[in-house]
Design an enzyme around this catalytic site. Structure first.
Site, PDB file in Angstrom:
ATOM      1  N   HIS A   1       0.833  -1.203   0.000  1.00  0.00           N
ATOM      2  CA  HIS A   1       0.000   0.000   0.000  1.00  0.00           C
ATOM      3  C   HIS A   1       0.870   1.256   0.000  1.00  0.00           C
ATOM      4  O   HIS A   1       1.584   1.526   0.962  1.00  0.00           O
ATOM      5  CB  HIS A   1      -0.923  -0.034   1.228  1.00  0.00           C
TER       6      HIS A   1
ATOM      7  N   GLU B   1       2.903   0.277   3.313  1.00  0.00           N
ATOM      8  CA  GLU B   1       2.369  -0.718   4.240  1.00  0.00           C
ATOM      9  C   GLU B   1       2.390  -2.062   3.512  1.00  0.00           C
ATOM     10  O   GLU B   1       1.786  -2.200   2.442  1.00  0.00           O
ATOM     11  CB  GLU B   1       0.927  -0.370   4.644  1.00  0.00           C
TER      12      GLU B   1
ATOM     13  N   ASN C   1      -4.877   4.369   6.957  1.00  0.00           N
ATOM     14  CA  ASN C   1      -6.222   4.790   6.562  1.00  0.00           C
ATOM     15  C   ASN C   1      -7.226   4.656   7.697  1.00  0.00           C
ATOM     16  O   ASN C   1      -8.182   5.426   7.782  1.00  0.00           O
ATOM     17  CB  ASN C   1      -6.695   4.013   5.333  1.00  0.00           C
TER      18      ASN C   1
HETATM   19  N1  3HC Z   1       4.586  13.654  -7.923  1.00  0.00           N
HETATM   20  C1  3HC Z   1       5.916  13.824  -7.758  1.00  0.00           C
HETATM   21  N2  3HC Z   1       6.447  14.748  -6.935  1.00  0.00           N
HETATM   22  C2  3HC Z   1       5.596  15.539  -6.267  1.00  0.00           C
HETATM   23  C3  3HC Z   1       4.208  15.439  -6.394  1.00  0.00           C
HETATM   24  C4  3HC Z   1       3.709  14.436  -7.270  1.00  0.00           C
HETATM   25  N3  3HC Z   1       2.404  14.244  -7.441  1.00  0.00           N
HETATM   26  N4  3HC Z   1       3.631  16.358  -5.586  1.00  0.00           N
HETATM   27  C5  3HC Z   1       4.617  17.033  -4.972  1.00  0.00           C
HETATM   28  N5  3HC Z   1       5.794  16.531  -5.378  1.00  0.00           N
HETATM   29  C6  3HC Z   1       7.113  16.935  -4.942  1.00  0.00           C
HETATM   30  C7  3HC Z   1       7.397  18.326  -5.382  1.00  0.00           C
HETATM   31  O1  3HC Z   1       7.922  18.345  -6.682  1.00  0.00           O
HETATM   32  C8  3HC Z   1       8.407  18.799  -4.348  1.00  0.00           C
HETATM   33  O2  3HC Z   1       9.693  18.264  -4.631  1.00  0.00           O
HETATM   34  P1  3HC Z   1      11.019  19.165  -4.480  1.00  0.00           P
HETATM   35  O3  3HC Z   1      11.050  19.536  -3.028  1.00  0.00           O
HETATM   36  O4  3HC Z   1      12.130  18.263  -4.881  1.00  0.00           O
HETATM   37  O5  3HC Z   1      10.814  20.314  -5.374  1.00  0.00           O
HETATM   38  C9  3HC Z   1       7.940  18.086  -3.075  1.00  0.00           C
HETATM   39  O6  3HC Z   1       7.132  16.975  -3.509  1.00  0.00           O
HETATM   40  C10 3HC Z   1       7.134  18.997  -2.206  1.00  0.00           C
HETATM   41  O7  3HC Z   1       6.060  19.496  -2.990  1.00  0.00           O
HETATM   42  P2  3HC Z   1       5.565  20.994  -2.996  1.00  0.00           P
HETATM   43  O8  3HC Z   1       6.658  21.918  -2.513  1.00  0.00           O
HETATM   44  O9  3HC Z   1       4.902  21.289  -4.282  1.00  0.00           O
HETATM   45  O10 3HC Z   1       4.390  20.995  -2.000  1.00  0.00           O
HETATM   46  P3  3HC Z   1       4.376  20.742  -0.488  1.00  0.00           P
HETATM   47  O11 3HC Z   1       5.640  21.040   0.225  1.00  0.00           O
HETATM   48  O12 3HC Z   1       3.150  21.435  -0.083  1.00  0.00           O
HETATM   49  O13 3HC Z   1       4.151  19.155  -0.363  1.00  0.00           O
HETATM   50  C11 3HC Z   1       2.829  17.222  -0.334  1.00  0.00           C
HETATM   51  C12 3HC Z   1       3.133  18.518  -1.049  1.00  0.00           C
HETATM   52  C13 3HC Z   1       4.041  16.300  -0.411  1.00  0.00           C
HETATM   53  C14 3HC Z   1       1.655  16.585  -1.026  1.00  0.00           C
HETATM   54  C15 3HC Z   1       2.531  17.561   1.175  1.00  0.00           C
HETATM   55  O14 3HC Z   1       1.537  18.521   1.251  1.00  0.00           O
HETATM   56  C16 3HC Z   1       2.096  16.357   1.970  1.00  0.00           C
HETATM   57  O15 3HC Z   1       2.896  15.591   2.479  1.00  0.00           O
HETATM   58  N6  3HC Z   1       0.754  16.194   2.122  1.00  0.00           N
HETATM   59  C17 3HC Z   1       0.161  15.063   2.817  1.00  0.00           C
HETATM   60  C18 3HC Z   1      -0.166  13.993   1.817  1.00  0.00           C
HETATM   61  C19 3HC Z   1      -0.770  12.764   2.445  1.00  0.00           C
HETATM   62  O16 3HC Z   1      -1.226  12.762   3.571  1.00  0.00           O
HETATM   63  N7  3HC Z   1      -0.794  11.656   1.692  1.00  0.00           N
HETATM   64  C20 3HC Z   1      -1.381  10.421   2.138  1.00  0.00           C
HETATM   65  C21 3HC Z   1      -2.815  10.358   1.759  1.00  0.00           C
HETATM   66  S1  3HC Z   1      -3.559   8.818   2.229  1.00  0.00           S
HETATM   67  C22 3HC Z   1      -3.255   7.796   0.942  1.00  0.00           C
HETATM   68  O17 3HC Z   1      -2.729   8.156  -0.063  1.00  0.00           O
HETATM   69  C23 3HC Z   1      -3.696   6.381   1.107  1.00  0.00           C
HETATM   70  C24 3HC Z   1      -4.796   6.046   0.174  1.00  0.00           C
HETATM   71  O18 3HC Z   1      -5.060   4.664   0.290  1.00  0.00           O
HETATM   72  C25 3HC Z   1      -6.062   6.798   0.436  1.00  0.00           C
END
Ligand code: 3HC
Length: 489
Positions: free
Chosen positions: A142, A154, A192
C-alpha cells in the site's frame, strides 16, 4: 531474495498506479504498465511523462536519466503481457468484484512464482488472495499519494501469506527508497484507519457547522503543523476513494464515526471527486490573499481568563483601551472550555467571545448562541492584530483542533492496545505516510496523557459518541500516574 524482483507489472495507471510505476522505474526495475483501453493507457503515460518532466524542471532529475526511466516502462492493454513478471501490483478502483476478477486472471496468466500484490486502501487482502490458486503469494503493498513523494509502504501480510514473503516485499520497498511497515489484514490497515476516520470526522463537524472549510483546514495546518488541512487532503486522496474506505471501515467496525459523512456521498454523486475531477471541497478557488490586519473599530476590550500569551498586552500595545467586562464593547474570554455559562452571567452576553489560543499561530474564536456577529467580527480582527490566524467556530467542547486531534490520538491508543501494531510502527506510518510532524504517541507525550484524557471526557460528555470516550488504556495510564505510554513495562 530482493534481486528476484526485476520486472514488475502495474495494473491500473490512474494517479496512484502511474506514481507507483514511476517509483519502480526510478529504482531501476523494468515496468509493464497495463490499462483497460488505449485512452486510459495514454492518460497513464501522460501522468508518468508529466511527473518526470516536472522532476527535470525542478532539477531533481537529469534529461538523460528521465529518458532511461521512461524507457524502462512499457505500456500495454493486454494482461497476457504480465506472464513473466516477478511481481504484479494492482491499483484499479476499490471494488472487490473488480479486484477478485483481476486476480483470477493474473493467477491464470502469471508464472507460479509471481507475487501478486494489491495497493488496496482498505479492502481485505485475504478475500482477494483466496480467489487465486496461490493465496500464499498474495500480499498488500500500500503506497501513499503522491506515491513518488510519500516514504511509507504498508506491507500487508495475511494469515495465509507464505513465510518470508512479507520480508521480501519489505526489502523491495526499501530498494524503492521507502520505509516498509508490515501489518496484518484489517480494514484500513494502520494509516487509513486512523487518517480517514479523522478526515471523516472533519467532514461531519463541517456539516454540523462547527467551523467552515477554510477555518478547519487552517486550524489543522497551523495549529497542529499538518502538511495539509483535512479538506485539501480529502481532495488529494479523492472523495470517491475516501467514501469507499469509510464504507469498508464502517462495515467492519459498525462504529458510527466510520459512517461516511453525507457530504462525501453528495459530492461524489455530483461528480466532485477532488483534484482528479477538477473540484471537490475546493473548486478552483485562489488561495486566500494576505490577511487584512486593519484595525477593528472597537472602543474598549475586556480580556478574561488566564492570559499566558500576553494577549491583553498586545491589544493595549496596539492602542485598544481595556475596560471591565460590564463596560467593554467586546469581552474576550480566554478559555479551553465552552464559554456559554460565563456569557449567561454577563449583563451583555452578546459581547462575549471565547478565545482558545492553540500553539503560537492560531486562535479559535468561539461564538456562543448569544454572541452578536459584530462582537465575533471584532474578536476576529483583534486576533489578527495579536499576530494569529483566527479560526471562527461554535462554542463546543474542545472547539476545533482538539475536537479533531484527541479522537485520532485515542484511536491510535486503541489500535496499539488491540495488538494490531506497535507504537513505533504507528508513529512511523503516520509520519511517513501522511507527512505528519510527529506520530500520535509522540503527540500524546507532548500534550500530556491527562490533558488528552480530560479532553476526550469533555468530548464524550458533549457528543455522547461511545468511541469518543477515552480508551480504557489511556484512562488507566493517567490513573496510574504513568506519563508516557512508552513507560509501560
Ligand atoms: N509527484 C511527484 N512529486 C511531487 C508530487 C507528485 N504528485 N507532488 C509534490 N511533489 C514533490 C514536489 O515536486 C516537491 O519536490 P522538491 O522539493 O524536490 O521540489 C515536493 O514533492 C514537495 O512538494 P511541494 O513543494 O509542491 O508541495 P508541499 O511542500 O506542499 O508538499 C505534499 C506537497 C508532499 C503533497 C505535502 O503537502 C504532503 O505531504 N501532504 C500530505 C499527503 C498525504 O497525507 N498523503 C497520504 C494520503 S492517504 C493515501 O494516499 C492512502 C490512500 O489509500 C487513500
Amino acid at each position: 531474495m530482493t534481486g528476484a524482483f526485476e520486472t514488475v507489472g502495474v495494473v491500473g495507471l490512474g494517479t496512484m498506479g502511474a506514481g507507483i510505476a514511476e517509483v519502480f522505474a526510478l529504482a531501476g526495475l523494468a515496468v509493464i504498465g497495463v490499462e483497460a483501453d488505449l485512452a486510459a493507457l495514454e492518460r497513464g503515460r501522460g501522468h508518468l511523462e508529466g511527473s518526470t518532466a516536472k522532476a527535470v524542471a525542478k532539477g531533481r532529475l537529469g534529461e538523460a536519466e528521465r529518458a532511461e526511466i521512461l524507457a524502462r516502462v512499457s505500456f500495454t492493454t493486454s494482461l497476457e503481457d504480465l506472464a513473466g513478471a516477478d511481481l504484479v501490483i494492482e491499483a484499479i478502483p476499490e471494488v472487490m468484484e473488480f479486484k477478485r476478477a483481476l486476480f483470477t486472471d493474473l493467477d491464470r496468466i502469471c508464472k507460479p512464482s509471481t507475487v501478486l500484490a494489491t495497493n488496496t486502501s482498505s479492502l481485505s487482502v485475504t478475500e482477494i488472495a483466496v480467489t487465486t490458486t496461490r493465496p500464499g503469494r498474495v500480499v498488500g503493498m500500500h503506497f501513499f499519494n503522491p506515491a513518488p513523494v510519500m516514504k511509507l509502504v504498508e506491507v500487508v501480510r495475511t494469515v495465509i501469506t507464505e513465510d518470508g514473503l512479507a520480508e521480501e516485499v519489505a526489502d523491495l520497498a526499501r530498494r524503492l527508497g521507502k520505509t516498509p511497515v508490515t501489518v496484518g489484514d484489517r480494514a484500513g490497515f494502520v494509516v487509513n484507519r486512523l487518517l480517514l476516520t479523522y478526515l471523516n470526522h472533519a467532514a461531519v463537524l463541517l456539516e454540523n457547522g462547527l467551523a467552515d472549510r477554510d477555518g478547519i483546514d487552517a486550524a489543522m495546518r497551523l495549529g497542529v503543523g499538518l502538511p495539509m488541512g483535512p479538506f485539501a487532503l480529502l481532495d488529494l486522496i479523492g472523495l470517491d476513494t475516501s467514501y469507499e474506505v469509510m464504507c469498508v471501515l464502517f462495515q467492519e467496525s459498525r462504529d458510527r464515526r466510520h459512517a461516511p459523512a453525507p457530504i462525501l456521498r453528495e459530492l461524489v454523486t455530483a461528480g466532485l471527486l477532488g483534484r482528479k475531477s477538477g473540484g471537490g471541497f475546493y473548486r478552483g478557488e485562489q488561495p486566500a490573499g494576505p490577511l487584512s490586519t486593519s484595525k477593528p473599530s472597537v472602543g474598549s476590550v475586556a480580556v478574561l481568563g488566564e492570559d499566558g500569551d500576553g494577549f491583553a498586552d498586545k491589544l493595549s500595545a496596539a492602542g485598544f483601551k481595556s475596560a471591565a467586562a460590564a463596560d467593554a464593547d467586546v469581552v474576550v474570554a480566554l478559555s479551553r472550555t465552552p464559554v456559554i455559562e460565563l456569557a449567561a452571567g454577563l449583563a451583555h452576553p452578546e459581547r462575549l467571545v471565547g478565545l482558545h489560543l492553540v500553539g503560537d499561530r492560531i486562535a479559535e474564536v468561539a461564538s456562543t448562541v448569544l454572541t452578536s456577529p459584530e462582537a465575533a467580527r471584532a474578536a476576529e480582527g483583534l486576533v489578527r492584530i495579536a499576530g494569529r490566524t483566527p479560526v471562527l467556530c461554535r462554542d463546543r467542547a474542545e472547539f476545533v483542533v482538539d475536537a479533531l486531534l484527541y479522537p485520532y490520538l485515542n484511536d491510535a491508543v486503541r489500535m496499539y492496545d488491540s495488538g494490531y501494531a506497535a507504537i513505533e510502527d504507528i508513529d512511523a506510518a503516520m509520519k511517513l505516510g501522511c507527512g505528519y510532524p510527529s506520530g500520535p504517541f509522540e503527540m500524546l507525550d507532548e500534550l500530556g496523557l491527562e490533558t488528552v484524557r480530560d479532553g476526550l471526557r469533555a468530548l464524550y460528555a458533549e457528543y455522547r459518541e461511545p468511541s469518543l470516550a477515552p480508551a480504557p488504556l489511556l484512562d488507566q495510564l493517567v490513573t496510574a500516574g504513568v506519563r508516557s505510554i512508552r513507560d509501560l513495562p
